[in-house]
Structure formats: C-alpha cells, structure tokens
Motif scaffolding. Structure first.
Motif, PDB file in Angstrom:
ATOM      1  N   TRP A  78      12.689  39.098  -1.348  1.00  0.00           N
ATOM      2  CA  TRP A  78      13.618  38.282  -0.826  1.00  0.00           C
ATOM      3  C   TRP A  78      15.117  38.476  -0.326  1.00  0.00           C
ATOM      4  N   ALA A  79      15.670  39.050  -1.502  1.00  0.00           N
ATOM      5  CA  ALA A  79      16.932  39.417  -1.356  1.00  0.00           C
ATOM      6  C   ALA A  79      17.225  40.585  -0.296  1.00  0.00           C
ATOM      7  N   SER A  82      16.763  39.394   3.225  1.00  0.00           N
ATOM      8  CA  SER A  82      17.903  38.718   3.290  1.00  0.00           C
ATOM      9  C   SER A  82      18.895  39.456   4.121  1.00  0.00           C
ATOM     10  N   LYS A  85      18.714  41.078   7.390  1.00  0.00           N
ATOM     11  CA  LYS A  85      18.913  39.789   8.514  1.00  0.00           C
ATOM     12  C   LYS A  85      20.093  39.324   8.403  1.00  0.00           C
ATOM     13  N   ASP A  86      21.051  40.030   7.712  1.00  0.00           N
ATOM     14  CA  ASP A  86      22.466  39.027   7.284  1.00  0.00           C
ATOM     15  C   ASP A  86      22.391  37.863   7.035  1.00  0.00           C
ATOM     16  N   GLN A  87      21.460  37.594   6.272  1.00  0.00           N
ATOM     17  CA  GLN A  87      21.297  36.040   5.564  1.00  0.00           C
ATOM     18  C   GLN A  87      21.996  35.874   4.473  1.00  0.00           C
ATOM     19  N   LYS A  89      23.426  33.865   2.584  1.00  0.00           N
ATOM     20  CA  LYS A  89      23.339  32.697   1.483  1.00  0.00           C
ATOM     21  C   LYS A  89      22.123  33.043   0.820  1.00  0.00           C
ATOM     22  N   GLN A  90      21.150  33.310   1.585  1.00  0.00           N
ATOM     23  CA  GLN A  90      19.782  33.645   0.977  1.00  0.00           C
ATOM     24  C   GLN A  90      19.954  34.581   0.259  1.00  0.00           C
ATOM     25  N   LEU A  91      20.730  35.928   0.566  1.00  0.00           N
ATOM     26  CA  LEU A  91      20.987  37.056  -0.297  1.00  0.00           C
ATOM     27  C   LEU A  91      21.507  36.704  -1.790  1.00  0.00           C
ATOM     28  N   ALA A  94      18.900  34.725  -3.739  1.00  0.00           N
ATOM     29  CA  ALA A  94      17.818  35.597  -3.945  1.00  0.00           C
ATOM     30  C   ALA A  94      18.207  36.530  -5.277  1.00  0.00           C
ATOM     31  N   HIS A 163      25.060  44.140   3.789  1.00  0.00           N
ATOM     32  CA  HIS A 163      24.417  43.468   4.952  1.00  0.00           C
ATOM     33  C   HIS A 163      23.789  44.659   5.762  1.00  0.00           C
TER      34      HIS A 163
END
Length: 195
Positions: A78-79, A82, A85-87, A89-91, A94, A163
């Motif tokens: 998941w990390a 994430s 996708k440059d997400q 917060k989720q990175l 995770a 990223h």
C-alpha cells in the motif's frame, strides 16, 4: 574518406545494461541471506536424520505472528502504491503501519520463545530446539534490519523525499520487506513440516 566515416558510424558503442548500485547491493545481500538459510536448512535435515530429535508442537503465537507479518507486507505494498500516486498521507500511514506490525512480529516471536521455554524446549539441549531458536533468531535479526530500512524510508516520506519521481528508497524497502516475509513463510512451513 567515405569508407572511414562509414566505419565510424558502424562502430558506435552499444548501450550497456545498467543497474542501480543500491539495488544491485540489495540483491547480492538477498542472495547471501538465501545461502545462509539454505545451509541452515540442509544442516537441520542432516542432523534430524541422525536421531535423538525432540519433537514439539510449535506454539500458536507463531501462527499469529505469521498473520501479522503478512498484514505488514500488504501495508508495505500500500505504501509503495501510494508513493507511485504521490498520495503522501497514505504513504506515511502505510509505512507507519508496516513498522508497527514489524515490531509486533518481533514481540510475538519473543513471546513464542517464552512459550518454548515453558515447554522445556531450550536453546541449549536437544538440537531440534537449538535449530528452532537459530532459525527464528536469525530471521528476527533480519527483521530488525528491515525495521531500520523502514525507518529510513519513513523519515524520507515525512520529508517528502519519496514520491512518484523518486521511488528508489521505497522500492528497495518494499523489496527487502517482502523478501523477509517470504523467507518467514518458507521457514514457518519448513519447521511445521520437518519438526
């Protein structure tokens, strides 16, 4: 004159295959770990065949710790997704979850050792117990090194250095963590089968 120019064009250097040096070092390290555990498994089977082998039931907590490690692998993936996708917060969430689950795995392994002692299975004594402690201890040591790599990636994630255009850290981290999970699954099945 034309033939000399033609010769120069025909002899241009070909592109070489290049690999990131850090990824190359990681793969060499993984191969060395595989060789280490392969030699230990071979020694285990040879010694077991000689007899005087104490058979004992693996404590249930090792089953639960296996589930925890599988969940940590899912969180690591998941990390990675994430980061692609440059997400951010989720990175961060995770990687943090992966780190906490890695710590939980280590704690559960230690609790498993305490259960083994309660069953009179010790590091010194019958070789079956010794091998069990060596396998789980060596793997635990590598999990600690994996947690250090995770911490490095977690710090980089919080500094926004991980990223979509800079995935090297997270790729190395994910590869190593998934490898450690697969290694544990192999050891777990091996110990269940040949105990």
């Amino acid at each position: 004159m034309e033939s000399v120019q033609q010769y120069k064009v025909d002899k241009e250097p070909q592109a070489t295959l290049a690999m990131d040096p850090m990824k190359f070092i990681l793969w060499l390290f993984l191969v060395s770990i595989i060789m280490l555990f392969a030699s230990q498994c071979s020694a285990y089977l040879v010694r077991r065949a000689e007899g005087n082998w104490l058979e004992f039931e693996m404590p249930k907590i090792f089953w639960y710790s296996t589930g925890v490690l599988l969940m940590s692998s899912a969180a690591m993936q998941w990390a990675f997704f994430s980061a692609k996708k440059d997400q951010f917060k989720q990175l961060k969430v995770a990687i943090s979850i992966t780190f906490v689950l890695g710590l939980a795995f280590l704690w559960m392994q230690f609790e498993g050792w305490k259960e083994l002692v309660a069953m009179n299975v010790y590091f010194v004594g019958n070789p079956s117990g010794s091998f069990f402690y060596v396998f789980t201890g060596l793997h635990g040591f590598h999990i600690i090194s994996g947690l250090i790599v995770l911490l490095y990636s977690l710090t980089a994630a919080f500094k926004l250095k991980v990223h979509a255009k800079n995935l090297r850290r997270i790729q190395i981290c994910a590869t190593y963590w998934h490898f450690l999970d697969l290694l544990w699954l192999y050891l777990f099945v091996f110990l269940l089968t040949f105990n």
